[in-house]
Design an enzyme around this catalytic site. Structure first.
Site, PDB file in Angstrom:
ATOM      1  N   ILE A 142      28.071  -8.438 -19.860  1.00 32.49           N
ATOM      2  CA  ILE A 142      29.379  -9.092 -19.818  1.00 32.49           C
ATOM      3  C   ILE A 142      29.170 -10.208 -18.801  1.00 32.49           C
ATOM      4  CG2 ILE A 142      31.823  -8.907 -19.229  1.00 32.49           C
ATOM      5  CD1 ILE A 142      31.656  -5.917 -20.022  1.00 32.49           C
ATOM      6  N   PRO A 143      28.945 -11.444 -19.276  1.00 30.55           N
ATOM      7  CA  PRO A 143      28.423 -12.507 -18.414  1.00 30.55           C
ATOM      8  C   PRO A 143      29.462 -13.131 -17.473  1.00 30.55           C
ATOM      9  CG  PRO A 143      28.798 -13.347 -20.617  1.00 30.55           C
ATOM     10  CD  PRO A 143      29.102 -11.872 -20.663  1.00 30.55           C
ATOM     11  N   CYS A 144      29.876 -12.370 -16.489  1.00 27.59           N
ATOM     12  CA  CYS A 144      30.885 -12.848 -15.540  1.00 27.59           C
ATOM     13  C   CYS A 144      30.381 -14.024 -14.710  1.00 27.59           C
ATOM     14  CB  CYS A 144      31.364 -11.708 -14.651  1.00 27.59           C
ATOM     15  SG  CYS A 144      30.054 -10.780 -13.851  1.00 27.59           S
ATOM     16  N   HIS A 145      29.062 -14.206 -14.633  1.00 26.16           N
ATOM     17  CA  HIS A 145      28.511 -15.347 -13.889  1.00 26.16           C
ATOM     18  C   HIS A 145      28.829 -16.675 -14.571  1.00 26.16           C
ATOM     19  CE1 HIS A 145      25.422 -14.461 -16.896  1.00 26.16           C
ATOM     20  NE2 HIS A 145      24.969 -15.696 -16.731  1.00 26.16           N
TER      21      HIS A 145
END
Length: 189
Positions: A142-145
């Site tokens: 889950i690419p929160c970056h």
């Protein structure tokens, strides 16, 4: 106890070119992902302090494939994690919507907290979106970056190294943003 071949939950610590990372999984999918640390022991401690993380190290094929993908990503390759099964049992509907919207962002694609909230059906809740992403149990998958503050600023990041780690991950994807805030600039992997 089940025979070893039937155990479907477990964890692994892997060495990548950017440091040691860790994952944990259940029979339903990935439950934890630890971003780079300097030591195997630090990652192992972080993983095992979470409830539900199995001590088993037996790896089903999808985990073997995920480990290879994480190593490839760490080496700078364009990797798509959108098909990785994720077990988010116990996560509320708001966070599920935010995580689902974030998973739709591809390699090198960014958006803002406000825009992500809107895409998730929760317009006007950028701070709450940031808080949800700060509780993300499986960063990278889950690419929160890839979520930035308004005006293209880096924003916060709750992983080891804070905003400097976020900036490095984005740079690996070809995204350039300004320097992290001075207060967080001294942290490293």
């Amino acid at each position: 106890m089940k025979p070893t071949s039937q155990i479907t939950a477990g964890h692994a610590v892997l060495e990548t070119v950017i440091g040691f990372m860790g994952i944990a999984w259940s029979e339903k999918g990935l439950i934890r992902l630890c971003l780079p640390e300097r030591s195997r022991e630090a990652v192992e401690r972080r993983l095992l302090r979470h409830p539900g993380v199995s001590a088993s190290t037996d790896q089903p094929q999808w985990v073997v494939d995920l480990i290879a993908s994480i190593k490839a990503y760490a080496a700078g390759e364009d990797v798509d994690f959108s098909s990785v099964p994720v077990d988010l049992d116990g996560v509320d509907d708001f966070r599920l919507a935010i995580y689902d919207a974030a998973r739709k962002l591809g390699f090198g694609e960014t958006t803002t907290y406000g825009e992500l909230a809107k895409r998730a059906g929760h317009a006007g809740l950028p701070r709450e979106t940031g808080a949800a992403l700060g509780a993300n149990p499986v960063p990278l998958v889950i690419p929160c970056h890839r979520i930035l503050a308004a005006g293209g600023k880096i924003g916060g990041f709750s992983a080891p190294g804070g905003s400097a780690t976020k900036e490095r991950m984005l740079a690996m994807e070809g995204v350039r943003v300004g320097p992290p805030p001075a207060a967080q600039g001294s942290f490293g992997f």
